[in-house]
Design a protein around this motif. Structure first.
Motif, PDB file in Angstrom:
ATOM      1  N   SER A 101      59.857 -16.288  88.728  1.00 42.41           N
ATOM      2  CA  SER A 101      58.669 -16.777  89.237  1.00 42.41           C
ATOM      3  C   SER A 101      57.500 -15.743  88.992  1.00 42.41           C
ATOM      4  CB  SER A 101      58.638 -16.990  90.745  1.00 42.41           C
ATOM      5  OG  SER A 101      59.978 -17.694  91.099  1.00 42.41           O
ATOM      6  N   PRO A 102      57.092 -15.500  87.686  1.00 43.77           N
ATOM      7  CA  PRO A 102      56.053 -14.406  87.240  1.00 43.77           C
ATOM      8  C   PRO A 102      54.787 -14.779  88.216  1.00 43.77           C
ATOM      9  CG  PRO A 102      57.053 -15.374  85.354  1.00 43.77           C
ATOM     10  CD  PRO A 102      57.762 -16.317  86.541  1.00 43.77           C
ATOM     11  N   GLY A 103      54.202 -13.773  88.892  1.00 46.03           N
ATOM     12  CA  GLY A 103      52.983 -13.701  89.452  1.00 46.03           C
ATOM     13  C   GLY A 103      53.131 -14.162  90.821  1.00 46.03           C
ATOM     14  N   ASN A 104      54.509 -14.255  91.357  1.00 50.80           N
ATOM     15  CA  ASN A 104      54.332 -14.903  92.794  1.00 50.80           C
ATOM     16  C   ASN A 104      54.046 -13.676  93.716  1.00 50.80           C
ATOM     17  OD1 ASN A 104      55.885 -15.130  95.438  1.00 50.80           O
ATOM     18  ND2 ASN A 104      56.681 -17.009  94.418  1.00 50.80           N
ATOM     19  N   ALA A 105      53.077 -13.898  94.228  1.00 50.06           N
ATOM     20  CA  ALA A 105      52.430 -12.758  95.070  1.00 50.06           C
ATOM     21  C   ALA A 105      53.350 -12.391  96.329  1.00 50.06           C
ATOM     22  CB  ALA A 105      50.956 -13.176  95.757  1.00 50.06           C
ATOM     23  N   LEU A 127      51.732  -2.155  90.402  1.00 53.00           N
ATOM     24  CA  LEU A 127      51.851  -3.716  90.947  1.00 53.00           C
ATOM     25  C   LEU A 127      50.728  -4.059  91.883  1.00 53.00           C
ATOM     26  CD1 LEU A 127      55.744  -4.243  91.626  1.00 53.00           C
ATOM     27  CD2 LEU A 127      54.154  -5.494  90.082  1.00 53.00           C
ATOM     28  N   VAL A 128      50.138  -3.290  92.615  1.00 57.79           N
ATOM     29  CA  VAL A 128      48.889  -3.497  93.614  1.00 57.79           C
ATOM     30  C   VAL A 128      47.624  -3.800  92.631  1.00 57.79           C
ATOM     31  CG1 VAL A 128      48.347  -1.321  94.385  1.00 57.79           C
ATOM     32  CG2 VAL A 128      48.261  -3.294  95.777  1.00 57.79           C
ATOM     33  N   LYS A 129      47.780  -2.911  91.592  1.00 56.33           N
ATOM     34  CA  LYS A 129      46.575  -3.042  90.758  1.00 56.33           C
ATOM     35  C   LYS A 129      46.814  -4.604  89.856  1.00 56.33           C
ATOM     36  CE  LYS A 129      46.620   0.542  87.989  1.00 56.33           C
ATOM     37  NZ  LYS A 129      46.585   1.690  87.112  1.00 56.33           N
ATOM     38  N   GLN A 130      47.943  -4.752  89.665  1.00 53.19           N
ATOM     39  CA  GLN A 130      48.195  -6.321  89.072  1.00 53.19           C
ATOM     40  C   GLN A 130      47.639  -7.475  89.902  1.00 53.19           C
ATOM     41  OE1 GLN A 130      48.721  -6.713  85.691  1.00 53.19           O
ATOM     42  NE2 GLN A 130      48.115  -8.682  86.304  1.00 53.19           N
ATOM     43  N   LEU A 131      48.127  -6.992  91.254  1.00 53.19           N
ATOM     44  CA  LEU A 131      47.611  -8.035  92.179  1.00 53.19           C
ATOM     45  C   LEU A 131      46.067  -8.311  92.145  1.00 53.19           C
ATOM     46  CD1 LEU A 131      49.967  -7.510  95.448  1.00 53.19           C
ATOM     47  CD2 LEU A 131      49.655  -9.708  94.024  1.00 53.19           C
ATOM     48  N   LEU A 132      45.393  -7.030  92.036  1.00 52.74           N
ATOM     49  CA  LEU A 132      44.121  -7.044  92.384  1.00 52.74           C
ATOM     50  C   LEU A 132      43.558  -7.634  91.085  1.00 52.74           C
ATOM     51  CD1 LEU A 132      43.408  -3.533  93.963  1.00 52.74           C
ATOM     52  CD2 LEU A 132      42.992  -5.841  95.032  1.00 52.74           C
ATOM     53  N   ALA A 133      43.945  -7.449  90.006  1.00 52.81           N
ATOM     54  CA  ALA A 133      43.604  -7.971  88.592  1.00 52.81           C
ATOM     55  C   ALA A 133      43.579  -9.508  88.515  1.00 52.81           C
ATOM     56  CB  ALA A 133      44.280  -7.281  87.531  1.00 52.81           C
ATOM     57  N   ASP A 134      44.775  -9.925  89.300  1.00 54.52           N
ATOM     58  CA  ASP A 134      45.177 -11.341  89.327  1.00 54.52           C
ATOM     59  C   ASP A 134      44.294 -12.154  90.336  1.00 54.52           C
ATOM     60  OD1 ASP A 134      46.968 -10.901  87.394  1.00 54.52           O
ATOM     61  OD2 ASP A 134      48.569 -11.086  88.471  1.00 54.52           O
ATOM     62  N   ALA A 139      40.856  -7.896 101.522  1.00 49.97           N
ATOM     63  CA  ALA A 139      40.746  -6.307 102.105  1.00 49.97           C
ATOM     64  C   ALA A 139      41.981  -5.734 102.409  1.00 49.97           C
ATOM     65  CB  ALA A 139      40.183  -6.412 103.393  1.00 49.97           C
ATOM     66  N   ASP A 140      43.204  -6.600 102.717  1.00 49.15           N
ATOM     67  CA  ASP A 140      44.424  -6.105 102.918  1.00 49.15           C
ATOM     68  C   ASP A 140      45.189  -5.437 101.676  1.00 49.15           C
ATOM     69  OD1 ASP A 140      44.487  -6.891 105.548  1.00 49.15           O
ATOM     70  OD2 ASP A 140      45.544  -8.776 105.238  1.00 49.15           O
ATOM     71  N   THR A 161      38.717   3.564  97.502  1.00 48.12           N
ATOM     72  CA  THR A 161      39.626   2.349  97.701  1.00 48.12           C
ATOM     73  C   THR A 161      39.301   1.992  99.070  1.00 48.12           C
ATOM     74  OG1 THR A 161      41.176   2.946  96.139  1.00 48.12           O
ATOM     75  CG2 THR A 161      41.706   1.087  97.563  1.00 48.12           C
ATOM     76  N   PHE A 162      39.377   2.814  99.973  1.00 46.79           N
ATOM     77  CA  PHE A 162      39.106   2.382 101.461  1.00 46.79           C
ATOM     78  C   PHE A 162      37.774   2.066 101.703  1.00 46.79           C
ATOM     79  CE2 PHE A 162      43.116   5.106 102.328  1.00 46.79           C
ATOM     80  CZ  PHE A 162      43.942   3.841 102.583  1.00 46.79           C
ATOM     81  N   GLU A 163      36.872   2.761 101.145  1.00 45.94           N
ATOM     82  CA  GLU A 163      35.421   2.291 101.204  1.00 45.94           C
ATOM     83  C   GLU A 163      35.224   1.033 100.541  1.00 45.94           C
ATOM     84  OE1 GLU A 163      33.701   5.651  98.863  1.00 45.94           O
ATOM     85  OE2 GLU A 163      33.354   6.933 100.842  1.00 45.94           O
ATOM     86  N   GLU A 164      35.877   0.709  99.499  1.00 50.53           N
ATOM     87  CA  GLU A 164      35.937  -0.839  98.891  1.00 50.53           C
ATOM     88  C   GLU A 164      36.523  -1.706 100.008  1.00 50.53           C
ATOM     89  OE1 GLU A 164      37.494  -3.443  95.172  1.00 50.53           O
ATOM     90  OE2 GLU A 164      37.711  -1.352  95.280  1.00 50.53           O
TER      91      GLU A 164
END
Length: 189
Positions: A101-105, A127-134, A139-140, A161-164
């Motif tokens: 299931s590629p891309g399944n968050a 992986l978290v960078k990929q989630l953001l890119a997708d 905020a979470d 990152t926390f400022e963002e």
């Protein structure tokens, strides 16, 4: 006893009446009769776990999954593996599920959690960078990226990152706490 839904509901009610042993027995009978309901099965697993019957939980999970696929139960199995310190097994299970299931968050978040528990922070960060890119850029998720950067001891990156994340959710005290913490680590507190 002929109606699995009724039997599962009865087991759940027993658990809510603080009759865990009776509830476990009722769930066991229902699932041995090949009842299928992921929500009730999750409740059954929690009861087994809370009552110290980890081996019975493992056996029930394996039997349940042998009878048919259940993404939710696979995620629960991976979580239990990770809790038991079997991080590599959890990670491999989740990677295999992600390949299906590629891309399944939901799977990606579970994999990130397993990687963090295994202290494999660079992989979790990728992986978290990929989630953001997708496009999972709430905020979470941004906060999760900052937490992993803290775990990597990348304090300047974590602060940014926390400022963002705070710009996305300015009223969230948890993010402010992380920002305060990392600022202190940087000698800015």
């Amino acid at each position: 006893r002929n109606n699995p839904t009724l039997q599962l509901t009865h087991a759940w009610l027993l658990s809510k009446a603080n009759r865990a042993a009776d509830a476990i027995a009722e769930y066991q009978e229902a699932f041995n009769g090949y009842a299928r309901n992921d929500d009730y099965f999750a409740a059954y697993m929690r009861l087994l776990d809370e009552s110290g019957q980890r081996a019975a939980a493992w056996a029930a999970i394996d039997k349940y999954l042998a009878a048919g696929d259940s993404p939710r139960v696979v995620l629960a199995k991976a979580h239990m593996l990770s809790q038991d310190g079997k991080h590599d097994a959890a990670i491999e299970l989740l990677k295999a599920r992600l390949a299906q299931s590629p891309g399944n968050a939901e799977i990606i978040y579970a994999l990130i959690d397993a990687l963090q528990r295994a202290e494999r922070f660079p992989e979790a960060h990728d992986l978290v960078k990929q989630l953001l890119a997708d496009g999972n850029d709430g905020a979470d998720t941004i906060t999760l990226k900052g937490i992993i950067e803290l775990q990597l001891k990348w304090y300047k990156e974590a602060k940014a990152t926390f400022e963002e994340a705070l710009r996305h959710s300015p009223e969230e005290p948890r993010i402010q706490d992380y920002l305060t913490r990392v600022s202190g680590l940087l000698g800015e507190g």
